[in-house]
Scaffold this motif. Sequence first.
Motif, short mmCIF file in Angstrom:
data_model
loop_
_atom_site.label_atom_id
_atom_site.label_comp_id
_atom_site.label_asym_id
_atom_site.label_seq_id
_atom_site.Cartn_x
_atom_site.Cartn_y
_atom_site.Cartn_z
N UNK A 102 8.00 -1.57 -9.47
CA UNK A 102 6.63 -1.29 -9.90
C UNK A 102 6.71 -0.45 -11.18
N UNK A 103 5.79 -0.71 -12.09
CA UNK A 103 5.70 0.05 -13.35
C UNK A 103 4.24 0.40 -13.58
N UNK A 104 4.00 1.50 -14.28
CA UNK A 104 2.64 1.92 -14.62
C UNK A 104 2.51 1.98 -16.14
N UNK A 105 1.40 1.41 -16.64
CA UNK A 105 1.13 1.38 -18.07
C UNK A 105 -0.26 1.96 -18.33
N UNK A 106 -0.33 3.05 -19.08
CA UNK A 106 -1.60 3.62 -19.49
C UNK A 106 -2.08 2.85 -20.71
N UNK A 107 -3.28 2.29 -20.62
CA UNK A 107 -3.80 1.46 -21.70
C UNK A 107 -5.25 1.85 -22.01
N UNK A 108 -5.60 1.98 -23.29
CA UNK A 108 -7.01 2.23 -23.62
C UNK A 108 -7.87 1.05 -23.18
N UNK A 109 -9.15 1.29 -23.02
CA UNK A 109 -10.08 0.24 -22.60
C UNK A 109 -10.00 -0.94 -23.57
N UNK A 110 -10.13 -2.15 -23.04
CA UNK A 110 -10.09 -3.35 -23.85
C UNK A 110 -9.50 -4.51 -23.06
N UNK A 111 -9.46 -5.66 -23.72
CA UNK A 111 -8.88 -6.86 -23.11
C UNK A 111 -7.51 -7.09 -23.71
N UNK A 112 -6.53 -7.33 -22.86
CA UNK A 112 -5.14 -7.51 -23.28
C UNK A 112 -4.61 -8.85 -22.78
N UNK A 113 -3.68 -9.40 -23.57
CA UNK A 113 -2.91 -10.55 -23.13
C UNK A 113 -1.61 -10.01 -22.56
N UNK A 114 -1.43 -10.14 -21.26
CA UNK A 114 -0.21 -9.69 -20.59
C UNK A 114 0.73 -10.88 -20.55
N UNK A 115 1.94 -10.69 -21.05
CA UNK A 115 2.97 -11.73 -20.98
C UNK A 115 4.20 -11.13 -20.32
N UNK A 116 4.65 -11.77 -19.25
CA UNK A 116 5.82 -11.31 -18.52
C UNK A 116 6.85 -12.43 -18.54
N UNK A 117 8.02 -12.14 -19.09
CA UNK A 117 9.11 -13.11 -19.14
C UNK A 117 10.26 -12.57 -18.30
N UNK A 118 10.81 -13.44 -17.45
CA UNK A 118 11.92 -13.01 -16.60
C UNK A 118 13.03 -14.03 -16.65
N UNK A 119 14.27 -13.52 -16.65
CA UNK A 119 15.47 -14.34 -16.78
C UNK A 119 16.53 -13.87 -15.79
N UNK A 120 17.10 -14.81 -15.05
CA UNK A 120 18.22 -14.51 -14.16
C UNK A 120 19.43 -14.23 -15.05
N UNK A 121 20.03 -13.03 -14.96
CA UNK A 121 21.12 -12.66 -15.86
C UNK A 121 22.37 -13.50 -15.66
N UNK A 122 22.58 -14.05 -14.48
CA UNK A 122 23.75 -14.88 -14.22
C UNK A 122 23.46 -16.37 -14.43
#
Length: 166
Positions: A102-122
């Motif tokens: 879990x991670x926490x991100x403080x963000x000012x009010x507004x609309x954001x495009x969240x992009x999450x990329x994940x890669x198996x290291x092996x």
Amino acid sequence: MTKYFITLCLLFGLYSPTALALQFFFDYASFQVPQSDPFLETYISIPLNSLELKKENEVLSGGVEILITFSQEGEIKKFDKYLLNSPQITDSTQLGLNLLDTKRFSLPAGTYDLELTYTDVNKPTETKTINEAVEMLNVQDKVAISDICLLEEYRMTEEENNFTRN
């Protein structure tokens, strides 16, 4: 009897720890904080048996590289890139566990495009991307409710970490 056991193991993905494609479960919740910017909390769960695990000195291990970006109109406002490593696995009964983060991100009010990329290291060819539109509200002068966060369990802790609250 052995033939039936092997067939069952293959059907349920227990025979090989690398039999499944990388599974990745992602969710988030936004929270309001008095006299401060709202924050977004992300939740990640990855079944260990879906990772490509490397065996070294009789120990299995793996990991996932994660990149989270928050952007507005093509400009990155906040990001985090990190490696989520599995524990050192010495017993096959541990393959049923999940990697949690879990991670926490403080963000000012507004609309954001969240992009999450994940890669198996092996298995670097196992890369996926999740895109979401996230709206952070600033409700300092209004009555508001944060998102609901369900709990599986809770207990007292002696040390502070990502999962610690209050």
